[in-house]
Design an enzyme around this catalytic site. Structure first.
Site, mmCIF file in Angstrom:
data_model
loop_
_atom_site.group_PDB
_atom_site.id
_atom_site.type_symbol
_atom_site.label_atom_id
_atom_site.label_comp_id
_atom_site.label_asym_id
_atom_site.label_seq_id
_atom_site.Cartn_x
_atom_site.Cartn_y
_atom_site.Cartn_z
ATOM 1 N N SER A 141 -1.497 11.017 -35.120
ATOM 2 C CA SER A 141 -2.388 11.648 -36.256
ATOM 3 C C SER A 141 -2.510 13.282 -35.966
ATOM 4 C CB SER A 141 -3.867 11.097 -36.079
ATOM 5 O OG SER A 141 -4.553 11.375 -37.352
ATOM 6 N N PRO B 137 -12.514 7.783 -32.062
ATOM 7 C CA PRO B 137 -11.804 9.019 -31.372
ATOM 8 C C PRO B 137 -12.772 10.001 -30.692
ATOM 9 C CG PRO B 137 -11.548 8.726 -33.944
ATOM 10 C CD PRO B 137 -12.865 7.924 -33.451
ATOM 11 N N TYR C 23 -11.973 -1.812 -39.735
ATOM 12 C CA TYR C 23 -13.057 -1.525 -38.883
ATOM 13 C C TYR C 23 -14.175 -2.806 -38.642
ATOM 14 C CZ TYR C 23 -11.474 3.166 -39.406
ATOM 15 O OH TYR C 23 -10.451 4.133 -39.338
ATOM 16 N N HIS D 213 -15.695 5.525 -36.268
ATOM 17 C CA HIS D 213 -14.843 5.682 -37.085
ATOM 18 C C HIS D 213 -14.930 5.205 -38.468
ATOM 19 C CE1 HIS D 213 -11.073 7.219 -38.623
ATOM 20 N NE2 HIS D 213 -10.333 7.225 -37.270
ATOM 21 N N SER E 198 8.906 21.691 -42.376
ATOM 22 C CA SER E 198 7.618 21.432 -42.321
ATOM 23 C C SER E 198 6.922 21.176 -40.781
ATOM 24 C CB SER E 198 7.214 19.953 -42.911
ATOM 25 O OG SER E 198 6.124 19.224 -42.406
HETATM 26 N N1 COA Z 1 9.049 25.670 -44.914
HETATM 27 C C1 COA Z 1 8.035 26.762 -44.422
HETATM 28 N N2 COA Z 1 6.587 26.216 -44.281
HETATM 29 C C2 COA Z 1 6.301 25.016 -44.484
HETATM 30 C C3 COA Z 1 7.260 23.993 -45.203
HETATM 31 C C4 COA Z 1 8.704 24.587 -45.017
HETATM 32 N N3 COA Z 1 9.608 23.601 -45.422
HETATM 33 N N4 COA Z 1 6.608 22.848 -44.969
HETATM 34 C C5 COA Z 1 5.329 23.218 -44.987
HETATM 35 N N5 COA Z 1 5.073 24.438 -44.555
HETATM 36 C C6 COA Z 1 3.723 25.050 -44.199
HETATM 37 C C7 COA Z 1 2.723 24.507 -45.227
HETATM 38 O O1 COA Z 1 2.688 25.437 -46.313
HETATM 39 C C8 COA Z 1 1.705 24.665 -44.281
HETATM 40 O O2 COA Z 1 1.013 26.197 -44.164
HETATM 41 P P1 COA Z 1 -0.274 26.578 -43.578
HETATM 42 O O3 COA Z 1 -0.252 26.603 -42.152
HETATM 43 O O4 COA Z 1 -0.264 28.163 -44.321
HETATM 44 O O5 COA Z 1 -1.355 25.609 -44.407
HETATM 45 C C9 COA Z 1 2.031 24.247 -43.128
HETATM 46 O O6 COA Z 1 3.431 24.479 -42.852
HETATM 47 C C10 COA Z 1 1.635 22.741 -42.579
HETATM 48 O O7 COA Z 1 2.343 22.056 -43.381
HETATM 49 P P2 COA Z 1 2.924 20.465 -42.869
HETATM 50 O O8 COA Z 1 3.191 20.706 -41.268
HETATM 51 O O9 COA Z 1 4.045 20.076 -43.623
HETATM 52 O O10 COA Z 1 1.884 19.349 -42.948
HETATM 53 P P3 COA Z 1 0.502 19.244 -43.559
HETATM 54 O O11 COA Z 1 -0.585 20.353 -43.428
HETATM 55 O O12 COA Z 1 0.780 19.162 -45.341
HETATM 56 O O13 COA Z 1 -0.064 18.026 -43.163
HETATM 57 C C11 COA Z 1 -0.332 15.610 -43.250
HETATM 58 C C12 COA Z 1 0.488 16.725 -43.222
HETATM 59 C C13 COA Z 1 0.334 14.409 -43.285
HETATM 60 C C14 COA Z 1 -1.100 15.970 -41.848
HETATM 61 C C15 COA Z 1 -1.439 15.478 -44.163
HETATM 62 O O14 COA Z 1 -0.768 15.563 -45.398
HETATM 63 C C16 COA Z 1 -2.497 14.796 -43.914
HETATM 64 O O15 COA Z 1 -2.451 13.751 -44.671
HETATM 65 N N6 COA Z 1 -3.795 15.056 -43.219
HETATM 66 C C17 COA Z 1 -4.649 14.238 -42.953
HETATM 67 C C18 COA Z 1 -4.642 13.541 -41.752
HETATM 68 C C19 COA Z 1 -5.627 12.592 -41.549
HETATM 69 O O16 COA Z 1 -6.606 12.485 -42.249
HETATM 70 N N7 COA Z 1 -5.912 12.634 -40.147
HETATM 71 C C20 COA Z 1 -7.145 11.912 -39.302
HETATM 72 C C21 COA Z 1 -7.187 10.599 -39.453
HETATM 73 S S1 COA Z 1 -8.768 10.140 -38.695
HETATM 74 C C1 HC5 Z 2 -11.184 13.547 -34.572
HETATM 75 C C2 HC5 Z 2 -9.966 12.887 -35.354
HETATM 76 C C3 HC5 Z 2 -9.535 11.750 -34.827
HETATM 77 C C4 HC5 Z 2 -8.421 11.048 -35.577
HETATM 78 C C5 HC5 Z 2 -8.631 9.807 -35.599
HETATM 79 C C6 HC5 Z 2 -7.461 8.870 -36.303
HETATM 80 O O1 HC5 Z 2 -6.205 9.550 -36.687
HETATM 81 O O2 HC5 Z 2 -7.716 7.639 -36.821
HETATM 82 C C7 HC5 Z 2 -6.642 7.243 -37.740
HETATM 83 C C8 HC5 Z 2 -7.272 6.818 -38.907
HETATM 84 C C9 HC5 Z 2 -6.410 6.246 -39.946
HETATM 85 O O3 HC5 Z 2 -6.889 5.305 -40.749
HETATM 86 O O4 HC5 Z 2 -5.247 6.517 -39.982
HETATM 87 C C10 HC5 Z 2 -6.125 5.795 -36.820
HETATM 88 N N1 HC5 Z 2 -5.275 5.883 -35.859
HETATM 89 C C11 HC5 Z 2 -6.328 6.450 -34.480
HETATM 90 C C12 HC5 Z 2 -4.796 4.656 -35.469
HETATM 91 C C13 HC5 Z 2 -3.979 7.041 -35.778
#
Ligand code: COA
Ligand code: HC5
Length: 635
Positions: free
Chosen positions: A563, A129, A116, A352, A437
């Protein structure tokens, strides 16, 4: 009130897989009472440094689907040399391990700088974002201001929990998460520098700010949102104050000083020095920086069809539509800017550097619940002072900087294409029914959609949360894998049987989910490689060959930057592409539909956001069809 609204913060229920979950507040308000925040934070594990050989092996595997075999051989040799006993890799690894022992988190300060504060492209489009909320039920100025008043009250209600440190602890995959980011999003702002930016946070000042900034017709106002007895203004009071602001900013010919914040960071850094040389300007800038957050009351945007409404709203959130529309109605350095139009458009954009999407989305979910549950309670109307207008003295030099910023902004506006689609054929339900998943299923669909459009696999970034660790931010899930490549190459091949395609899909989904599990546990490769590189910059006279290798640049060239940001609210998040010839894809998978935003640059001949969005929708349907029509192979 806190309990009722707090309960609405639940974004999921605990489950065996990794999903961000806010524990129900009834049980956690007690657990997270003031003082407990620190205990919670101190109890979190530290981010590990993964083993060197593991990262080198996994890096090589990640390169396989995106490189030619000759290039791969060359990188293999470099990696062997790098990790040889007594070699450069070992030395850097030791340096990193020692840094990890000395700090709370060996990565987070480096990440803040590298991702950043050292990043010199404009924050607009390239970093900040947007979040688009569902279209609200108002279509005039009164509606816009009533909504703004409720929204402000909703944020202040959330702030009560932040201030009292009673936010419920979030969980991912059964583990408690770091809550630090929640304390970074209010009363903070980015500040441009000549070569490097900084972030200020006034939340813990001896006298923390009690005002927000409101901007209308490019004019900024300080709105004090607390009464003298420290209670927040009621929705009614806020409405009256917003009307006063509106009525004293009817002129539409004001200089859009805020547009300066959209510039390339070095240019803005220079313009900032120039702007703040004047004492009045300096005070005005400081008032914006210190404010709890900003509310942008936008002028109407060009009307579009219902189908295009969310796409247009996404652009309004990401850049404001250009200097003739609302791009001057912003302070892009402000961490949180809520944006409200007259026609029911609303959402936010955020800078961000201080935080990831999930805390912002938890705030959104809270506000939406608050707006639905709170009415316009009439409160006794003690007269409140007129909100203070922030003055700017615009010298010819500042005027020139503003003109440059306008021109540059309009170029960015012309270049960005965003298409928002609501994929309504299914949501998480279908992959779950297939025991897959949902996130992995969507990522593999993205791999196939890209392959169908570009006939190749590309380096792909998916954000993974590192918040299981103290002050954790993100690592990268590389969605293009050997397994995803095998699947996408087979899918449209008529010579392949459906049973084989299903087996390849299952394998690809499983591999993706396994990568995710490694990433959230701190065992992915990207941040480790970055750490080794930064350690080399600190310790060595030269950069190791593996970082000078063309394979490394290819691996960092994320044509797909993606994302998942789940929300309870039916909203969609969006961001720009990471590279000139890439796509930005953000999605919010709901139970029975998926909100997806795809962005691309018009200046790139090969990419097309609308086309990619369509191909992705078709691909998701084709994958379901395959699964539903094919009897499972007996394993
Ligand atoms: N069979 C049946 N259900 C399953 C399954 C399987 N094999 N695998 C997963 N599921 C279910 C989970 O139990 C969960 O259930 P819920 O809807 O009741 O909560 C759902 O499916 C979602 O799981 P999944 O799709 O595997 O993804 P996740 O929610 O674990 O997310 C990431 C994965 C990578 C997005 C998460 O780990 C993460 O890091 N999130 C943060 C990302 C982030 O910071 N983004 C913004 C950046 S700025
Ligand atoms: C309001 C939600 C916006 C999501 C923003 C996001 O996913 O930013 C990522 C941050 C990171 O460290 O992975 C970077 N990305 C936009 C390049 C996916």
């Amino acid at each position: 009130m806190l309990l009722v609204l707090g309960r609405n913060m639940v974004v999921g229920t605990a489950n065996r897989c990794s999903r961000l979950v806010l524990r129900p507040v009834r049980s956690t308000v007690a657990a997270a009472a003031p003082g407990r925040y620190l205990t919670h934070q101190n109890g979190l594990p530290c981010l590990p440094v993964p083993p060197l050989q593991q990262t080198c092996d996994r890096y090589l595997a990640a390169l396989e689907p995106i490189l030619e075999s000759a290039e791969l051989e060359c990188t293999k040799d470099l990696l062997t040399k790098f990790q040889s006993p007594g070699g450069v890799g070992e030395r850097l690894q030791k340096g990193l391990e020692s840094r990890a022992r000395r700090t709370d988190n060996w990565l987070s300060d480096w990440w803040l700088q590298a991702a950043y504060l050292d990043f010199r492209m404009p924050v607009v489009v390239h970093s900040s974002p947007g979040v688009v909320l569902p279209r609200m039920q108002f279509s005039d100025r009164q509606g816009q201001m009533k909504f703004a008043a409720k929204l402000i009250a909703g944020v202040l209600d959330f702030k009560t929990m932040i201030d009292a440190e009673t936010l419920p602890v979030e969980y991912l995959g059964g583990s408690p998460l770091c809550m630090h980011q929640y304390y970074q999003i209010l009363s903070s702002c980015r500040i441009p520098g000549l070569k490097r930016d900084s972030v200020v946070n006034h939340a813990r000042d001896p006298r923390p700010p009690t005002h927000i900034t409101v901007v209308h017709n490019f004019q900024f106002f300080v709105l004090d949102v607390y009464n003298s007895d420290r209670t927040p203004l009621t929705v009614d009071q806020l409405y009256v104050q917003l009307e006063k602001i509106w009525n004293s900013s009817l002129q539409t010919n004001k200089e859009p000083v805020g547009i300066l914040t959209s510039q390339h960071r070095n240019d803005w850094g220079k313009a900032y020095v120039n702007l703040t040389r004047d004492e009045t300007n300096k005070e005005s800038v400081l008032a914006i920086q210190k404010s709890i957050f900003t509310v942008c009351l936008d002028a109407p945007m060009p009307r579009v069809s219902d189908e295009m409404f969310r796409s247009r709203a996404a652009l309004q959130m990401l850049h404001g539509g250009g200097s003739h529309w609302n791009s001057g109605n912003r302070w892009f350095d402000k961490t949180l800017q809520f944006i409200i139009g007259e026609d029911g458009t609303c959402g936010l954009m955020y800078e961000h550097a201080p935080a990831e999407g999930p805390p912002i989305v938890a705030l959104i979910d809270h506000i939406v619940e608050y707006i639905h549950t709170s009415g316009m309670v009439r409160s006794p109307m003690a007269p409140l002072p007129m909100p203070k207008k922030l003055r700017f003295n615009v010298t010819p030099e500042i005027k020139r900087d503003i003109e440059n910023a306008k021109e540059h902004m309009n170029t960015m506006v012309h270049d960005l294409e965003v298409r928002v689609v609501v994929f309504d054929q299914f949501g998480k339900n279908v992959p779950k029914a297939q025991k897959m998943s949902p996130d992995a299923f969507i990522q593999i669909a993205l791999q196939l959609a890209y392959y169908r459009m570009h006939q190749r696999c590309c380096s792909t970034y998916e954000s993974a949360s590192l918040r299981m660790f103290k002050r954790g931010r993100t690592d990268t899930i590389r969605s293009a894998s050997i397994d995803s490549a095998n699947f996408v190459k087979a899918f449209d091949d008529p010579a392949k049987h459906n049973t084989e395609k299903v087996a390849l899909l299952e394998q690809a989904v499983k591999a993706h989910r396994a990568y995710t599990d490694r990433a959230i546990r701190g065992q992915a490769i990207d941040r480790h490689l970055l750490g080794l590189k930064l350690q080399a910059i600190e310790d060595l006279a030269s950069i190791p060959e593996i970082f000078m290798d063309t394979a490394y640049s290819a691996a960092q060239h994320f044509n797909l930057s993606t994302s998942q940001v789940p929300a309870k609210t039916d909203c969609v998040m969006c961001f720009g592409p990471g590279v000139p010839d890439g796509y930005g894809v953000c999605y919010n998978p709901m139970a029975k539909h998926i909100n997806i935003a795809v962005s691309a640059f018009n200046s790139c001949e090969e990419t097309n956001a609308a086309h990619m969005a369509k191909v992705l929708e078709n691909t998701l349907m084709d994958m379901r069809k395959l699964l539903e029509e094919t009897p499972k192979a007996k394993l």
